[in-house]
Design an enzyme around this catalytic site. Sequence first.
Site: not given
Ligand SMILES: [Zn+2]
Length: 460
Positions: A60, A86, A125, A214, A277, A328
């Site tokens: 990111q 997202r 991920y 989720r 978070h 993050d």
């Molecule tokens: Zn994260």
Amino acid sequence: MTTLHFSSALLPTGWATDVAIIIDAGGTIEAVETGVQSTSGSTSGVAVAGMPNLHSHAFQRAMAGLGEASGPIRAGQEPDSFWTWRKTMYGFLAALKPESVQAIATHLYMDMLKAGYTAVAEFHYVHHDQDGNAYSDRAELSRRTIAAAEGTGIGITQLPVLYNYGGFGGQEPNDGQRRFLNNADQFMEIVGALHRDHKDDANVRVGIAPHSLRAVTPELLNDVLIGLNELDNTSPVHIHIAEQTKEVDDCLAWSGKRPVEWLLENMEVDPRWCLIHATHMTNAETDGFARSGAVAGLCPATEANLGDGLFPARRFMDQGGVIGIGSDSHISVNVKEEIRWLEYGQRLFTRERTVLSGSPDTSTGRRLYDANLAGGAQACGRPIGALEVGKRADIVVLDTTKSPMAGRREDAVLDAWLFATDHNPVRDVYVGGKQVISGGRHDEEDAIEQQFQAAVASLK
Ligand SMILES: [Zn+2]
């Protein structure tokens, strides 16, 4: 064996002067002596333990700053939010290749070292190729981030992410999630391979990260925890937990419980866990989480950027809760900005000052630096976060020759760095006793920059 001398150093027992840190050949601190003058005259600056960065999605970094252009709400358009961001992020990651993953992570980890972070927990991920098929080595992209860490010198806790569903209760994943998906066996193939290949590597630890409630079902999570415990029953377990109010509402609709409440009731949450978070909690959840000894992984700059909300830091810390910081989404890679936002968010909310200092006698910068060192080390599952015997020699040396740090001593140096500098005072950085930043620069800086720029250009 190496000996480093510092005019001043922050030890677990407090500030000390004329400190010699003796480091063994493997990069671990063998002895710490105080009141020792250097015979070679090579004493340098103010030393503190390097900060662990407990939450990173390395790729990111290459989209930092690209999510700001959605503009005002237009008729019929969904308001910009975490969920619209997202979608942008899923579009961005679709083009990533193994080489670009490594080049982006290498540049990021260099920036972390320059900012004073000496370890990272990589919550990783993106596992599969652009079509969603597994690479011949399922751990290919995890290995790329470990190679990036080795290339820059930063310590790493690799956390392959368990992600198999698109929403609570085992919902079908969407097409944007195809690069993330593994069942329990496929996932444990990644974890097992990494664990086997790095178990004797002092700069690498392997844990797991169930992405969120989720993305898993309770059955899948239990299966993987059983598999992990057979490999290593102390390795870290990180999870995104309650970042968005929609996530809380969806969890209530699925289970009748809020996410933190569900996790505390259904999993053995203990100090090996790190809840990222945990933004939206009731007081009972906050207190229960604090009592569990698990780490609250806080990413104040990203949480502000994504419009998440404010973590109840004062209540959590007052109950003895353990905290650590991470960058993050890497909208910012900066120890001082994370700590500033952590404290300033609380000030803006409570309309008080020195909210997280803990007592009128404690400096806010010192309390937050110490707390985040300890929590970050716990979350990384590595012997780091303090200048003491048995810990890795991960050391940050601050340049205190410029205002506003000039002339300050001890806690006032930390407070000036964390709350009052605009320049970066991180001068030299050691990881496992090896110097990786000298005078604010990395040895491979120019090449790393070029490779990063080429990788970003290849994504367009
Ligand atoms: Zn994260």
